[in-house]
Write a protein that holds these residues in place. Structure first.
Motif, short mmCIF file in Angstrom:
data_model
loop_
_atom_site.label_atom_id
_atom_site.label_comp_id
_atom_site.label_asym_id
_atom_site.label_seq_id
_atom_site.Cartn_x
_atom_site.Cartn_y
_atom_site.Cartn_z
N GLU A 4 -1.94 12.05 6.00
CA GLU A 4 -0.79 11.20 5.74
C GLU A 4 -1.29 9.78 5.46
N TYR A 5 -1.56 9.52 4.18
CA TYR A 5 -2.11 8.22 3.80
C TYR A 5 -1.07 7.12 3.97
N LYS A 6 -1.55 5.96 4.41
CA LYS A 6 -0.68 4.80 4.61
C LYS A 6 -0.95 3.68 3.61
N GLY A 34 -3.90 2.43 8.96
CA GLY A 34 -3.82 3.87 8.80
C GLY A 34 -4.71 4.35 7.66
N ASP A 56 4.26 8.57 2.59
CA ASP A 56 4.10 7.70 3.76
C ASP A 56 3.38 6.39 3.44
N ILE A 57 3.06 6.15 2.16
CA ILE A 57 2.35 4.93 1.78
C ILE A 57 3.21 3.70 2.10
N SER A 58 2.61 2.74 2.80
CA SER A 58 3.34 1.53 3.18
C SER A 58 2.74 0.24 2.62
#
Length: 214
Positions: A4-6, A34, A56-58
């Protein structure tokens, strides 16, 4: 189980020098933000694709080649930044990246934020140079240079008026050769006030480099 890359790290393309991370930089970024997904930041599409595939990239880290990125690649970077909704950035924003390559843009931003920097002007040709020099009142010594060249190349240290006309011709030729087949973001010729930072009594150079992110 997939990661789950951030963070997207929009790096230099694979055909350029792989200077994408300093020692422990990625590890420390992942500690605070992350998992990081490394993609090509210069091909005009990989950032958008990665953002669509990983929900989930922020944050994004724009890190294309600051010295060699072309105007076309920079335009692709701006386009993708809009496509991903101006995602919060780490270090430089997409729009602000032009300040990394172009000296006159950097100087303007510094002055707007109260940072002292040399007087300067851009010019087109010899006649325009003399017009701009009179308007900006820059006295000898000064530098003639291209705004986005690096490593001291295409730069002339002018300390005597007798050297000026010859240097103007040389920089004109540099500009022609440099921009032939080379589409940097925005190449132009500059005159920059020379601030002598050498203390000859102590044989010390007190100059320094500023790193600004934004």
């Amino acid at each position: 189980m997939s990661t789950e890359y951030k963070v997207i790290s929009a790096n230099r393309s694979s055909n350029r020098s792989p200077k994408n991370w300093r020692v422990f930089e990625q590890e420390m970024m992942e500690k605070h933000f992350g998992p990081v997904l490394n993609v090509d930041g210069e091909d005009g599409k990989s950032v958008t694709q990665a953002f669509k595939e990983h929900k989930d990239i922020s944050h994004i880290r724009w890190y294309p080649d600051p010295e060699l990125i072309t105007n076309e690649e920079y335009s692709g970077m701006i386009k993708q930044n809009k496509e991903i909704g101006n995602l919060p950035f780490i270090t430089n924003s997409a729009e602000g990246f032009i300040n990394v390559q172009n000296k006159e843009n950097a100087f303007k931003v510094w002055k707007e934020n109260g940072i002292n920097c040399p007087k300067f002007f851009n010019y087109n040709d010899k006649s325009d140079f003399y017009k701009q020099q009179e308007e900006h009142n820059i006295k000898l010594p000064f530098l003639l240079r291209l705004n986005n060249s690096v490593g001291g190349k295409h730069t002339y240290d002018i300390r005597n008026v007798e050297d000026l006309d010859n240097a103007l011709v040389k920089l004109d030729n540099d500009y022609i050769n440099y921009t032939r087949g080379n589409s940097r973001i925005k190449t132009t010729k500059m005159c920059i006030e020379l601030i002598d930072s050498v203390d000859r009594d102590r044989t010390v150079n007190s100059s320094f480099r500023i790193h600004v992110a934004g």
